[in-house]
Design a protein around this motif. Sequence first.
Motif, mmCIF file in Angstrom:
data_model
loop_
_atom_site.group_PDB
_atom_site.id
_atom_site.type_symbol
_atom_site.label_atom_id
_atom_site.label_comp_id
_atom_site.label_asym_id
_atom_site.label_seq_id
_atom_site.Cartn_x
_atom_site.Cartn_y
_atom_site.Cartn_z
ATOM 1 N N LYS A 133 63.639 4.011 1.454
ATOM 2 C CA LYS A 133 65.080 4.203 1.553
ATOM 3 C C LYS A 133 65.885 2.913 1.503
ATOM 4 C CE LYS A 133 64.681 8.618 3.961
ATOM 5 N NZ LYS A 133 64.981 9.370 5.189
ATOM 6 N N PRO A 134 65.480 1.811 2.161
ATOM 7 C CA PRO A 134 66.307 0.614 2.081
ATOM 8 C C PRO A 134 66.525 0.142 0.652
ATOM 9 C CG PRO A 134 64.710 0.420 3.860
ATOM 10 C CD PRO A 134 64.348 1.653 3.084
ATOM 11 N N ARG A 174 67.684 16.933 -0.962
ATOM 12 C CA ARG A 174 68.168 16.131 -2.087
ATOM 13 C C ARG A 174 67.097 15.174 -2.593
ATOM 14 N NH1 ARG A 174 66.399 12.484 0.136
ATOM 15 N NH2 ARG A 174 67.305 10.891 1.462
ATOM 16 N N THR A 175 67.210 14.806 -3.864
ATOM 17 C CA THR A 175 66.312 13.828 -4.470
ATOM 18 C C THR A 175 67.113 12.592 -4.829
ATOM 19 O OG1 THR A 175 64.860 15.536 -5.405
ATOM 20 C CG2 THR A 175 64.768 13.345 -6.403
ATOM 21 N N LEU A 176 66.681 11.435 -4.364
ATOM 22 C CA LEU A 176 67.299 10.157 -4.701
ATOM 23 C C LEU A 176 66.316 9.333 -5.515
ATOM 24 C CD1 LEU A 176 68.924 9.193 -1.272
ATOM 25 C CD2 LEU A 176 69.966 10.431 -3.183
ATOM 26 N N PHE A 177 66.819 8.713 -6.574
ATOM 27 C CA PHE A 177 65.973 7.933 -7.472
ATOM 28 C C PHE A 177 66.695 6.639 -7.805
ATOM 29 C CE2 PHE A 177 65.202 6.707 -11.949
ATOM 30 C CZ PHE A 177 63.841 6.419 -11.899
ATOM 31 N N GLY A 216 69.537 1.210 -12.007
ATOM 32 C CA GLY A 216 70.021 2.572 -12.150
ATOM 33 C C GLY A 216 69.770 3.355 -10.880
ATOM 34 N N ALA A 217 70.611 4.339 -10.651
ATOM 35 C CA ALA A 217 70.451 5.202 -9.490
ATOM 36 C C ALA A 217 70.853 6.611 -9.870
ATOM 37 C CB ALA A 217 71.309 4.699 -8.333
ATOM 38 N N SER A 218 70.119 7.593 -9.369
ATOM 39 C CA SER A 218 70.377 8.994 -9.656
ATOM 40 C C SER A 218 70.211 9.812 -8.387
ATOM 41 C CB SER A 218 69.408 9.538 -10.726
ATOM 42 O OG SER A 218 69.474 8.783 -11.913
ATOM 43 N N ALA A 219 70.873 10.950 -8.361
ATOM 44 C CA ALA A 219 70.743 11.861 -7.225
ATOM 45 C C ALA A 219 70.808 13.293 -7.722
ATOM 46 C CB ALA A 219 71.851 11.604 -6.205
ATOM 47 N N LEU A 220 69.972 14.138 -7.172
ATOM 48 C CA LEU A 220 70.005 15.572 -7.441
ATOM 49 C C LEU A 220 70.189 16.292 -6.106
ATOM 50 C CD1 LEU A 220 69.669 17.996 -9.395
ATOM 51 C CD2 LEU A 220 67.219 17.953 -8.829
ATOM 52 N N PHE A 221 71.328 16.982 -5.984
ATOM 53 C CA PHE A 221 71.597 17.790 -4.796
ATOM 54 C C PHE A 221 71.321 19.245 -5.164
ATOM 55 C CE2 PHE A 221 74.215 13.997 -4.492
ATOM 56 C CZ PHE A 221 73.866 13.520 -3.234
ATOM 57 N N ASP A 278 62.833 9.419 -3.567
ATOM 58 C CA ASP A 278 62.743 9.964 -2.213
ATOM 59 C C ASP A 278 63.212 11.413 -2.234
ATOM 60 O OD1 ASP A 278 62.319 9.596 0.690
ATOM 61 O OD2 ASP A 278 64.461 10.028 0.789
ATOM 62 N N GLY A 279 62.332 12.346 -1.860
ATOM 63 C CA GLY A 279 62.652 13.766 -1.924
ATOM 64 C C GLY A 279 62.238 14.354 -3.260
ATOM 65 N N GLN A 280 61.294 15.275 -3.254
ATOM 66 C CA GLN A 280 60.728 15.810 -4.489
ATOM 67 C C GLN A 280 61.437 17.103 -4.914
ATOM 68 O OE1 GLN A 280 58.408 14.279 -6.223
ATOM 69 N NE2 GLN A 280 57.767 12.709 -4.763
ATOM 70 N N PHE A 281 61.626 17.265 -6.223
ATOM 71 C CA PHE A 281 62.204 18.510 -6.744
ATOM 72 C C PHE A 281 61.175 19.347 -7.483
ATOM 73 C CE2 PHE A 281 62.731 15.328 -10.069
ATOM 74 C CZ PHE A 281 62.311 15.997 -11.208
ATOM 75 N N ARG A 282 60.024 18.782 -7.824
ATOM 76 C CA ARG A 282 59.009 19.508 -8.581
ATOM 77 C C ARG A 282 58.189 20.422 -7.666
ATOM 78 N NH1 ARG A 282 59.046 14.283 -10.807
ATOM 79 N NH2 ARG A 282 59.572 14.254 -13.033
ATOM 80 N N ALA A 283 57.701 21.510 -8.232
ATOM 81 C CA ALA A 283 56.853 22.436 -7.475
ATOM 82 C C ALA A 283 55.657 21.683 -6.903
ATOM 83 C CB ALA A 283 56.378 23.558 -8.382
#
Length: 473
Positions: free
Chosen positions: A4-5, A461-464, A440-445, A57-62
């Motif tokens: 996270k940092p 949420r997924t943070l990348f 680059g930074a991305s987020a999926l809520f 951080d935080g997975q969205f895949r099955a």
Amino acid sequence: MPHKPLLWLLFSLPLMAPDLASSQVTPPAPFELDQALELPDWLTLRGEARARYETLDGQFRAGGKGSDQVLAYRTLLLAEANLAGLELPQVTLGFEIQDSRLELDDAGTPLSTSNVNAVDVLQAYMRFDLDGALGQKDVSLTLGRQTLDIGSRRVLERVEMANVIFSYTGAYWRSVSARGSEWHVVYVSPVGRLPSTFPELASNEVVADKEEWGRVFWGAHYRHPKALEALVPDTWIEGFIYRLKERDTKDFATPNRDYVQPGFRVFRAPKEGRSDFEVEASWRTGSRRATNATTDVRDLDVNAWTLHAHWAWNFKSDWNWRAAVDYDFASGDKSPTDGRFDRFERLFGGRRTDLGNTGIHGPLTPANINAPGARVEFAPSQKLDFRISYKAAYLARATDLWSDGRLQDPMGRSGRFIGHSWDSRTRYWVVPGTVRGEIGASALFPGRFAKTAPNAPKQGRTLFGYAAVVVTF
């Protein structure tokens, strides 16, 4: 452990990056390897080395859980010999090596042949310069193993963000007339990237790629810069038709796809103080099997299509502001039991520009997607550029697969809303033409579907984020 940092640092850096534009130091000339080595004029040698750290951080895949990280390396080295310099016909020989590897990955990292391809031949070609042939001004014919990059790059692209670049073996004709219209004609077989098993990929094993002779891809692509000049100046039109025909071989199993894909594109490039726009659509018909298993012999009728559209305004500003609204659609499959396959699928084209970062992230791809969005871009100087984009991502078909998440609700009770996807990128030339930094930074809520589908990971949420250094030489 979550990262996270560093992840939040990557999210904050794009906001601070414009301060870098204030530098007034005169940049040094770009470094060129062939000049440094004092090679003869007929021989050129150039390359690129990239290192990119990615954290999620935080997975969205099955089946996913927790966090992930990778350190991706990609090195390219291209040598070209222009035989005209040796008083021979206008022929150029090219040979390019690609070395793509990952470190810091683990058993939960989603590895594929898009991530790893250690020490292999990316290109080995012979290009004939045939200017004047068939009444065309600029003509070339390239034979052998090569990369391809045509039009919008949604059908054929030499990928940028992916750690491994596609290549093909066959013939590519390119011609440009005196009025600027272009023909691109290809007849190629994709090069199968090896290794392909998880243990081999995880250990960066060196295995020679092989041509997939059971798969043939051919087509024609026409581009014209002034067909609509009387109505809308500076507007290009394109028309294309491609076909993929494949069969199983001893080295590669396929779903026996037999596709024909016609399409068109109309666009105007960005220019200060005016609007730009683009509409591209294509339709795919033919047949395929549901899987690549040799026991699967049932042919399904294919009827799939895709659309990209955007409209943007380019402000008169020292920072070159551009704001756009956009829309992406790719059809989904209506029913697995109706003898049809309606899901559009990405084959050899790109997705990053339209649908956001990829790497170990990449939740959106042109397959069963319905995604309106918007973006803002600006470039305070020639050294610095920035963009941020948003997509409200829905499934085109509630009962079909979310391709990158590998989630599906066959009953459709989880709805269609995948979630809110945010994506940003900042690039800065530390040494113009030679060293560039990129973050680059991305987020999926997640929306209702991503939260409640039967096999949803329920990670929130997924943070990348990623940080990369690219050295061009």
